[in-house]
Each structure stands twice: as C-alpha cells, then as structure tokens.
Motif scaffolding. Structure first.
Motif, PDB file in Angstrom:
ATOM      1  N   LEU A 198       0.838  -1.228  -0.092  1.00 45.49           N
ATOM      2  CA  LEU A 198       0.000  -0.059  -0.009  1.00 45.49           C
ATOM      3  C   LEU A 198       0.847   1.243   0.064  1.00 45.49           C
ATOM      4  CD1 LEU A 198      -2.702  -1.165   2.547  1.00 45.49           C
ATOM      5  CD2 LEU A 198      -2.974  -1.181   0.056  1.00 45.49           C
ATOM      6  N   ILE A 199       1.997   1.292   0.801  1.00 43.98           N
ATOM      7  CA  ILE A 199       2.879   2.307   0.800  1.00 43.98           C
ATOM      8  C   ILE A 199       3.411   2.767  -0.504  1.00 43.98           C
ATOM      9  CG2 ILE A 199       5.239   3.386   1.606  1.00 43.98           C
ATOM     10  CD1 ILE A 199       4.505   2.080   4.311  1.00 43.98           C
ATOM     11  N   PRO A 256      11.602   0.268  -0.284  1.00 42.71           N
ATOM     12  CA  PRO A 256      10.190  -0.177  -0.728  1.00 42.71           C
ATOM     13  C   PRO A 256       9.533  -1.281   0.449  1.00 42.71           C
ATOM     14  CG  PRO A 256      11.875   0.050  -2.279  1.00 42.71           C
ATOM     15  CD  PRO A 256      12.533   0.283  -0.907  1.00 42.71           C
ATOM     16  N   GLY A 257       8.342  -1.124   0.499  1.00 45.89           N
ATOM     17  CA  GLY A 257       7.483  -2.030   1.524  1.00 45.89           C
ATOM     18  C   GLY A 257       7.563  -1.831   2.906  1.00 45.89           C
ATOM     19  N   ARG A 258       8.338  -0.852   3.190  1.00 48.55           N
ATOM     20  CA  ARG A 258       8.393  -0.526   4.506  1.00 48.55           C
ATOM     21  C   ARG A 258       8.484   0.861   5.216  1.00 48.55           C
ATOM     22  NH1 ARG A 258       7.992  -5.276   6.796  1.00 48.55           N
ATOM     23  NH2 ARG A 258       9.232  -6.921   5.873  1.00 48.55           N
ATOM     24  N   TRP A 259       8.889   1.862   4.250  1.00 45.46           N
ATOM     25  CA  TRP A 259       8.896   3.048   4.869  1.00 45.46           C
ATOM     26  C   TRP A 259       9.334   4.211   3.608  1.00 45.46           C
ATOM     27  CZ3 TRP A 259      14.033   5.635   6.499  1.00 45.46           C
ATOM     28  CH2 TRP A 259      14.140   6.702   6.967  1.00 45.46           C
ATOM     29  N   VAL A 260       8.596   5.193   4.016  1.00 49.14           N
ATOM     30  CA  VAL A 260       8.864   6.289   2.842  1.00 49.14           C
ATOM     31  C   VAL A 260       8.738   7.518   3.897  1.00 49.14           C
ATOM     32  CG1 VAL A 260       6.388   6.497   2.013  1.00 49.14           C
ATOM     33  CG2 VAL A 260       8.345   7.244   0.714  1.00 49.14           C
ATOM     34  N   ARG A 261       9.643   8.813   3.741  1.00 45.07           N
ATOM     35  CA  ARG A 261       9.716   9.932   4.371  1.00 45.07           C
ATOM     36  C   ARG A 261       9.712  10.958   3.246  1.00 45.07           C
ATOM     37  NH1 ARG A 261      13.690  11.399   9.025  1.00 45.07           N
ATOM     38  NH2 ARG A 261      12.216  10.124  10.180  1.00 45.07           N
ATOM     39  N   PHE A 262       8.990  12.072   3.588  1.00 44.95           N
ATOM     40  CA  PHE A 262       8.827  13.321   2.575  1.00 44.95           C
ATOM     41  C   PHE A 262       9.287  14.311   3.621  1.00 44.95           C
ATOM     42  CE2 PHE A 262       5.431   9.980   1.817  1.00 44.95           C
ATOM     43  CZ  PHE A 262       5.643   9.789   0.556  1.00 44.95           C
ATOM     44  N   GLU A 270       5.925  10.808   7.129  1.00 44.10           N
ATOM     45  CA  GLU A 270       6.300   9.595   6.585  1.00 44.10           C
ATOM     46  C   GLU A 270       5.286   8.220   6.903  1.00 44.10           C
ATOM     47  OE1 GLU A 270       9.881   8.988   9.059  1.00 44.10           O
ATOM     48  OE2 GLU A 270       8.920   7.825  10.558  1.00 44.10           O
ATOM     49  N   PHE A 271       5.330   7.362   5.953  1.00 42.25           N
ATOM     50  CA  PHE A 271       4.256   6.104   6.532  1.00 42.25           C
ATOM     51  C   PHE A 271       5.427   5.146   6.714  1.00 42.25           C
ATOM     52  CE2 PHE A 271       1.186   8.227   3.876  1.00 42.25           C
ATOM     53  CZ  PHE A 271       0.165   8.117   4.517  1.00 42.25           C
ATOM     54  N   SER A 272       5.273   4.400   7.755  1.00 38.46           N
ATOM     55  CA  SER A 272       5.887   3.108   8.245  1.00 38.46           C
ATOM     56  C   SER A 272       5.098   1.975   8.292  1.00 38.46           C
ATOM     57  CB  SER A 272       7.020   3.589   9.188  1.00 38.46           C
ATOM     58  OG  SER A 272       6.203   3.911  10.443  1.00 38.46           O
ATOM     59  N   VAL A 273       5.771   0.632   8.205  1.00 39.78           N
ATOM     60  CA  VAL A 273       5.061  -0.354   8.484  1.00 39.78           C
ATOM     61  C   VAL A 273       5.997  -1.151   9.814  1.00 39.78           C
ATOM     62  CG1 VAL A 273       4.784  -2.864   7.672  1.00 39.78           C
ATOM     63  CG2 VAL A 273       4.665  -0.830   6.292  1.00 39.78           C
ATOM     64  N   CYS A 320      -8.738   3.544   4.295  1.00 32.09           N
ATOM     65  CA  CYS A 320      -8.367   3.164   2.958  1.00 32.09           C
ATOM     66  C   CYS A 320      -7.630   1.920   2.781  1.00 32.09           C
ATOM     67  CB  CYS A 320      -7.741   3.893   1.928  1.00 32.09           C
ATOM     68  SG  CYS A 320      -8.826   5.449   1.426  1.00 32.09           S
ATOM     69  N   ALA A 321      -6.385   1.921   3.827  1.00 29.86           N
ATOM     70  CA  ALA A 321      -5.545   0.835   4.103  1.00 29.86           C
ATOM     71  C   ALA A 321      -6.369  -0.518   4.485  1.00 29.86           C
ATOM     72  CB  ALA A 321      -4.395   1.130   4.990  1.00 29.86           C
ATOM     73  N   GLU A 322      -7.141  -0.335   5.620  1.00 34.24           N
ATOM     74  CA  GLU A 322      -8.078  -1.256   5.893  1.00 34.24           C
ATOM     75  C   GLU A 322      -8.913  -1.761   5.018  1.00 34.24           C
ATOM     76  OE1 GLU A 322     -11.504  -1.891   9.772  1.00 34.24           O
ATOM     77  OE2 GLU A 322      -9.830  -0.480   9.761  1.00 34.24           O
ATOM     78  N   ARG A 323      -9.566  -1.124   4.353  1.00 33.30           N
ATOM     79  CA  ARG A 323     -10.598  -1.429   3.186  1.00 33.30           C
ATOM     80  C   ARG A 323      -9.558  -2.366   2.139  1.00 33.30           C
ATOM     81  NH1 ARG A 323     -12.704   2.820   2.348  1.00 33.30           N
ATOM     82  NH2 ARG A 323     -14.579   2.604   3.702  1.00 33.30           N
ATOM     83  N   ALA A 324      -8.537  -1.806   1.729  1.00 34.95           N
ATOM     84  CA  ALA A 324      -7.789  -2.546   0.741  1.00 34.95           C
ATOM     85  C   ALA A 324      -7.431  -3.987   0.919  1.00 34.95           C
ATOM     86  CB  ALA A 324      -6.571  -1.795   0.347  1.00 34.95           C
ATOM     87  N   LEU A 325      -7.268  -3.927   2.696  1.00 38.29           N
ATOM     88  CA  LEU A 325      -6.792  -5.391   2.945  1.00 38.29           C
ATOM     89  C   LEU A 325      -7.827  -6.266   3.320  1.00 38.29           C
ATOM     90  CD1 LEU A 325      -3.636  -3.980   5.205  1.00 38.29           C
ATOM     91  CD2 LEU A 325      -3.579  -5.142   2.937  1.00 38.29           C
ATOM     92  N   THR A 326      -9.177  -5.794   3.970  1.00 37.56           N
ATOM     93  CA  THR A 326      -9.991  -6.388   4.439  1.00 37.56           C
ATOM     94  C   THR A 326     -11.365  -6.530   3.585  1.00 37.56           C
ATOM     95  OG1 THR A 326     -10.884  -4.677   5.975  1.00 37.56           O
ATOM     96  CG2 THR A 326      -8.944  -6.220   6.652  1.00 37.56           C
ATOM     97  N   GLY A 327     -11.512  -5.482   2.805  1.00 39.67           N
ATOM     98  CA  GLY A 327     -12.649  -5.322   2.150  1.00 39.67           C
ATOM     99  C   GLY A 327     -13.786  -4.556   2.799  1.00 39.67           C
TER     100      GLY A 327
END
Length: 163
Positions: free
Chosen positions: A21-22, A66-72, A85-88, A132-139
């Motif tokens: 998703l990130i 990729p797949g873990r962390w992005v910072r702006f 940032e988004f992180s997992v 949005c993340a929850e919906r994308a992963l669980t419907g």
C-alpha cells in the motif's frame, strides 16, 4: 516549537501486504490515499529525490525503503519545516501497524495556520488513509472515520478557492 503528530492502525495482514500500500502511494493504483481528497502526485515513480505533493503541500521523497518506509521532506508552503512519513511495523506474522508520523516546525504566523487549518485537515486526511488501507486489506472498515463539521467546512472552502 516542533509538532509531533502520529496516526496509526493495527491491520490484520502481514507487513509485506501492508507495505504494498505504501508503494502504491501516488500511483494510478493508489490504494492508500483517500480518493475524495486532492490526490498525491509525484514527478516520477516513488524514489528518493522525486518531488511531489498533494493540494498546496509540496515535498520531496527523502528516504524510501520499498514495502517498509517512505519519508517526505516538506518544501512548501513556506514556513513549514519538517517531514511526514508512512512506516510498517510487524507485530507478529498476521498483524502489522501502519503508521503516519508528521514532525513539523511551523514558523511565525504559520503556527496559527497549523492550529486552525492544517492540523484538522491533516488529521482527517491521514485517518481516512488508514481507512483506505483497512478497506484494501480486508474489504471493509470496522470503524470508519467521520469528518467533523469544521473539517467539512474547511474542505468546502478549499474547494471553492481552488476553482
């Protein structure tokens, strides 16, 4: 004075699925950013050094795993220094925390803008991105975020100014 603002959600998925998703952020298949908000756009594929933004907020990708962390890092509007940032974070093999962290130092009168406009809009947009993340992963979304009247008023005013 700096502001620390964190939004996070525990999601019933492994970190690899949440990280996708990130990686989709700002793409044509963006499943993280709320579709009814000004879109996130980048001047190229998500990578370190690529400029982008959403609405009047401008930034450059300063870090990306990729797949873990992005910072702006913010580049605009003037008077806002910092990053978001988004992180997992893996909790176990089946649950992962998706986190958005913002650290910003509003300068001068930008403090007033932060308190009255930016923070309420930021909070609403990033809470919605977690939906949005929850919906994308669980419907579905177990407890969807509701926008306050004040946020709806700010969004309506912003839409009128954008025309």
């Amino acid at each position: 004075m700096a502001v620390l603002n964190v939004h996070e959600r525990s999601l019933p998925a492994p970190p690899e699925e949440v990280g996708v998703l990130i990686d989709s952020l700002g793409s044509e298949d963006d499943r993280l950013w709320p579709p009814d908000w000004p879109p996130v756009r980048f001047e190229g594929p998500l990578a370190v050094g690529v400029p982008g933004g959403h609405g009047p907020v401008r930034y450059v990708v300063s870090h990306y795993v990729p797949g873990r962390w992005v910072r702006f890092r913010f580049t605009g509007p003037r008077g806002f220094e910092g990053f978001h940032e988004f992180s997992v974070e893996c909790l176990d093999g089946r649950r992962t925390v998706l986190r958005n962290t913002l650290v910003v130092r509003p300068r001068g009168v930008r403090w007033l803008g932060w308190v009255l406009v930016v923070r309420p809009l930021h909070d609403a947009a990033f809470r919605r991105s977690l939906d949005c993340a929850e919906r994308a992963l669980t419907g579905r979304v177990a407890r969807p975020v509701r926008e306050s009247r004040y946020v709806r008023l700010l969004r309506a005013a912003a839409a009128r100014l954008a025309v």
